[in-house]
Design a protein around this motif. Structure first.
Motif, PDB file in Angstrom:
ATOM      1  N   HIS A 175       0.861  -1.188   0.000  1.00  0.00           N
ATOM      2  CA  HIS A 175       0.000   0.000   0.000  1.00  0.00           C
ATOM      3  C   HIS A 175       0.901   1.242   0.000  1.00  0.00           C
ATOM      4  O   HIS A 175       2.126   1.128   0.159  1.00  0.00           O
ATOM      5  CB  HIS A 175      -0.978   0.003   1.179  1.00  0.00           C
ATOM      6  CG  HIS A 175      -0.384  -0.298   2.526  1.00  0.00           C
ATOM      7  ND1 HIS A 175      -1.100  -0.276   3.684  1.00  0.00           N
ATOM      8  CD2 HIS A 175       0.900  -0.620   2.906  1.00  0.00           C
ATOM      9  CE1 HIS A 175      -0.332  -0.572   4.706  1.00  0.00           C
ATOM     10  NE2 HIS A 175       0.891  -0.787   4.258  1.00  0.00           N
ATOM     11  N   SER A 177       0.667   3.472   2.254  1.00  0.00           N
ATOM     12  CA  SER A 177       0.724   3.963   3.639  1.00  0.00           C
ATOM     13  C   SER A 177       2.134   4.081   4.237  1.00  0.00           C
ATOM     14  O   SER A 177       2.345   4.936   5.101  1.00  0.00           O
ATOM     15  CB  SER A 177      -0.157   3.089   4.530  1.00  0.00           C
ATOM     16  OG  SER A 177      -1.497   3.133   4.083  1.00  0.00           O
ATOM     17  N   ARG A 201       0.364  -6.844  -4.520  1.00  0.00           N
ATOM     18  CA  ARG A 201      -0.105  -7.841  -3.555  1.00  0.00           C
ATOM     19  C   ARG A 201      -0.100  -9.218  -4.185  1.00  0.00           C
ATOM     20  O   ARG A 201      -0.273  -9.335  -5.406  1.00  0.00           O
ATOM     21  CB  ARG A 201      -1.525  -7.505  -3.066  1.00  0.00           C
ATOM     22  CG  ARG A 201      -1.508  -6.293  -2.167  1.00  0.00           C
ATOM     23  CD  ARG A 201      -2.820  -6.039  -1.496  1.00  0.00           C
ATOM     24  NE  ARG A 201      -2.776  -4.691  -0.933  1.00  0.00           N
ATOM     25  CZ  ARG A 201      -3.782  -4.099  -0.318  1.00  0.00           C
ATOM     26  NH1 ARG A 201      -4.913  -4.748  -0.162  1.00  0.00           N
ATOM     27  NH2 ARG A 201      -3.652  -2.885   0.147  1.00  0.00           N
ATOM     28  N   GLU A 203      -2.063 -11.767  -5.008  1.00  0.00           N
ATOM     29  CA  GLU A 203      -3.519 -11.895  -5.142  1.00  0.00           C
ATOM     30  C   GLU A 203      -3.865 -12.921  -6.206  1.00  0.00           C
ATOM     31  O   GLU A 203      -3.122 -13.077  -7.172  1.00  0.00           O
ATOM     32  CB  GLU A 203      -4.125 -10.576  -5.666  1.00  0.00           C
ATOM     33  CG  GLU A 203      -4.049  -9.423  -4.721  1.00  0.00           C
ATOM     34  CD  GLU A 203      -5.300  -9.286  -3.877  1.00  0.00           C
ATOM     35  OE1 GLU A 203      -6.081 -10.254  -3.784  1.00  0.00           O
ATOM     36  OE2 GLU A 203      -5.475  -8.208  -3.300  1.00  0.00           O
ATOM     37  N   GLU A 210      -5.996  -6.981  -8.924  1.00  0.00           N
ATOM     38  CA  GLU A 210      -4.758  -7.162  -9.678  1.00  0.00           C
ATOM     39  C   GLU A 210      -3.628  -7.374  -8.680  1.00  0.00           C
ATOM     40  O   GLU A 210      -3.744  -6.952  -7.527  1.00  0.00           O
ATOM     41  CB  GLU A 210      -4.458  -5.880 -10.489  1.00  0.00           C
ATOM     42  CG  GLU A 210      -4.706  -5.995 -11.979  1.00  0.00           C
ATOM     43  CD  GLU A 210      -3.696  -6.868 -12.701  1.00  0.00           C
ATOM     44  OE1 GLU A 210      -3.136  -7.811 -12.107  1.00  0.00           O
ATOM     45  OE2 GLU A 210      -3.497  -6.611 -13.905  1.00  0.00           O
TER      46      GLU A 210
HETATM   47  C1  FA5 Z   1      -5.178  -0.124   2.413  1.00  0.00           C
HETATM   48  O1  FA5 Z   1      -4.367  -0.440   1.560  1.00  0.00           O
HETATM   49  C2  FA5 Z   1      -4.856   0.954   3.447  1.00  0.00           C
HETATM   50  N1  FA5 Z   1      -3.473   1.273   3.360  1.00  0.00           N
HETATM   51  C3  FA5 Z   1      -5.760   2.140   3.195  1.00  0.00           C
HETATM   52  C4  FA5 Z   1      -5.766   3.186   4.247  1.00  0.00           C
HETATM   53  C5  FA5 Z   1      -4.915   4.272   4.182  1.00  0.00           C
HETATM   54  C6  FA5 Z   1      -6.648   3.055   5.345  1.00  0.00           C
HETATM   55  C7  FA5 Z   1      -4.921   5.237   5.146  1.00  0.00           C
HETATM   56  C8  FA5 Z   1      -6.631   4.024   6.325  1.00  0.00           C
HETATM   57  C9  FA5 Z   1      -5.802   5.099   6.225  1.00  0.00           C
HETATM   58  P1  FA5 Z   1      -7.090  -1.686   1.511  1.00  0.00           P
HETATM   59  O2  FA5 Z   1      -6.333  -2.963   1.622  1.00  0.00           O
HETATM   60  O3  FA5 Z   1      -8.519  -1.742   1.783  1.00  0.00           O
HETATM   61  O4  FA5 Z   1      -6.446  -0.565   2.451  1.00  0.00           O
HETATM   62  O5  FA5 Z   1      -6.860  -1.087   0.047  1.00  0.00           O
HETATM   63  C10 FA5 Z   1      -7.269   0.214  -0.288  1.00  0.00           C
HETATM   64  C11 FA5 Z   1      -7.956   0.202  -1.653  1.00  0.00           C
HETATM   65  O6  FA5 Z   1      -7.087  -0.373  -2.623  1.00  0.00           O
HETATM   66  C12 FA5 Z   1      -9.205  -0.659  -1.715  1.00  0.00           C
HETATM   67  O7  FA5 Z   1     -10.322   0.062  -1.281  1.00  0.00           O
HETATM   68  C13 FA5 Z   1      -9.306  -0.982  -3.173  1.00  0.00           C
HETATM   69  O8  FA5 Z   1      -9.940   0.083  -3.883  1.00  0.00           O
HETATM   70  C14 FA5 Z   1      -7.864  -1.030  -3.608  1.00  0.00           C
HETATM   71  N2  FA5 Z   1      -7.396  -2.420  -3.758  1.00  0.00           N
HETATM   72  C15 FA5 Z   1      -7.083  -3.298  -2.778  1.00  0.00           C
HETATM   73  N3  FA5 Z   1      -6.662  -4.470  -3.294  1.00  0.00           N
HETATM   74  C16 FA5 Z   1      -6.714  -4.324  -4.652  1.00  0.00           C
HETATM   75  C17 FA5 Z   1      -6.388  -5.173  -5.770  1.00  0.00           C
HETATM   76  N4  FA5 Z   1      -5.881  -6.394  -5.589  1.00  0.00           N
HETATM   77  N5  FA5 Z   1      -6.566  -4.686  -7.026  1.00  0.00           N
HETATM   78  C18 FA5 Z   1      -7.037  -3.432  -7.217  1.00  0.00           C
HETATM   79  N6  FA5 Z   1      -7.345  -2.572  -6.227  1.00  0.00           N
HETATM   80  C19 FA5 Z   1      -7.190  -3.018  -4.948  1.00  0.00           C
END
Ligand code: FA5
Length: 343
Positions: A175, A177, A201, A203, A210
């Motif tokens: 991420h 972050s 990731r 996945e 993706e």
């Molecule tokens: C996070 O990655 C946290 N770092 C987000 C965050 C930041 C929360 C700051 C709080 C404060 P998450 O795993 O839910 O959260 O991923 C965030 C977004 O990335 C998801 O809502 C989705 O839109 C996108 N995402 C996650 N996995 C995938 C994937 N495999 N392919 C495409 N988009 C994805």
């Protein structure tokens, strides 16, 4: 001698002016300026002349050489012009046809949306930051309040890199972050920043997942930051993207690096009472967010008693899909020109 030279030059110029091809011109040029040519033999004869005539003889030979070369160049240009004219007059040449079309490239949809968001956020005083895609475990997890045995790691499995001889674990960041802590370490608070970038990731890929995709992190560090500030910033973000006011709702969401944490849903901008984009719910899950956890502030070198902040993690790839009506995330990085040339 001078008279003889003038006659020779006149003869050369007449023959050059009437030469019909570049081959003829080369032959005349060789005859005069070649190794055994007229000019060379004139120069070779100089030592046999009385001393007072030698200077004139040398100058005459050089004058002849220069004049012949100039005349050859002039005639060569005339012949080239004539050849082009002949080609233009021949059958099949149409001077009104446009030149071959240059193929113009276009910006990738992710780049377009990223640039729009950068414009929007920089106009609100945010700076745009970057961070390493090959990241330390320490920043991707530990400093974000996700220690080695924390179950939240299971939701973000990734690709680990061997780093022989090093105790630090390197991985492809899951991420954006980790740049939160990197930013706190480097910037003087208060500050606001966004971090668009690629993340990875482990996945099983499908139409909405993706292994490589884009996110955009947002981070605001200041005093007395509240959830109200967070909601205000998110509404501005959505208005910038969808060009209209969008209703939002917050649901509790768990991320170890924010407290409280939320999932922010946006009212579906495409329908009134349900469509395929919002899966008939009229809400779209868009933005995980929350107030920065005190442990993360400390990891970034800030005193949680003094400073606070909010953070969000926009799924940029999913937003691009929403924006352009793309039904499969795998199109984005598939490299297929039939897809890309539509933007
Ligand atoms: C996070 O990655 C946290 N770092 C987000 C965050 C930041 C929360 C700051 C709080 C404060 P998450 O795993 O839910 O959260 O991923 C965030 C977004 O990335 C998801 O809502 C989705 O839109 C996108 N995402 C996650 N996995 C995938 C994937 N495999 N392919 C495409 N988009 C994805």
């Amino acid at each position: 001698m001078t008279q003889g030279i003038d006659a020779r030059l006149e003869d050369a110029q007449t023959r050059i002016a009437s030469a019909a091809s570049t081959e003829d011109l080369r032959a005349i040029e060789r005859e005069f300026t070649g190794k055994d040519g007229v000019v060379a033999s004139m120069l070779a004869a100089i030592p046999t002349l009385p001393p007072e005539e030698r200077r004139d003889a040398g100058q005459s030979a050089n004058r002849l050489k220069t004049a012949v070369l100039e005349a050859v160049a002039t005639r060569e240009a005339e012949l080239a012009d004539a050849a082009l004219d002949a080609e233009r007059e021949a059958d099949g040449f149409d001077s009104t046809l446009p030149p071959p079309r240059l193929h113009r490239g276009t910006l990738h949809p992710v780049t377009r949306v990223t640039r729009e968001l950068e414009d929007l956020f920089t106009s609100m005083g945010y700076r745009v930051l970057d961070g390493p895609e090959v990241e330390l475990d320490e920043y991707n997890f530990e400093k974000l309040n996700i220690p080695a045995d924390h179950p939240a790691r299971d939701t973000q499995d990734t690709f680990y890199c061997d780093s022989p001889g090093s105790k630090a674990t390197l991985l492809l960041r899951t991420h954006t972050s980790p740049v939160q802590v990197r930013a706190m370490e480097r910037l003087e608070p208060p500050f606001r920043a966004i971090v668009p970038g690629k993340v990875f990731r482990q996945e099983t890929t499908d139409a909405s997942h993706e292994h490589t995709f884009h996110q955009m992190e947002g981070l605001v560090i200041d005093k007395d930051v509240s959830v109200g500030h967070l909601i205000g910033a998110m509404k501005t973000l959505l208005r910038g993207i969808f060009k209209k006011d969008i209703e939002v709702r917050l649901r509790p969401g768990y991320f170890p690096f924010v407290e409280p944490g939320f999932e922010l849903d946006a009212r579906c901008p495409f329908c009134e009472d349900g469509c395929s984009v919002c899966k008939q719910t009229t809400w779209i899950e868009l933005l995980p967010c929350g107030l920065v956890h005190p442990n993360v502030l400390e990891a970034g070198g800030l005193d949680p008693e003094e400073w606070g902040g909010f953070a969000f993690g926009l799924g940029l790839s999913r937003l691009v899909m929403l924006r352009y009506g793309i039904d499969d995330v795998r199109h984005l990085l598939g490299g297929d020109m039939r897809f890309l040339s539509q933007f």
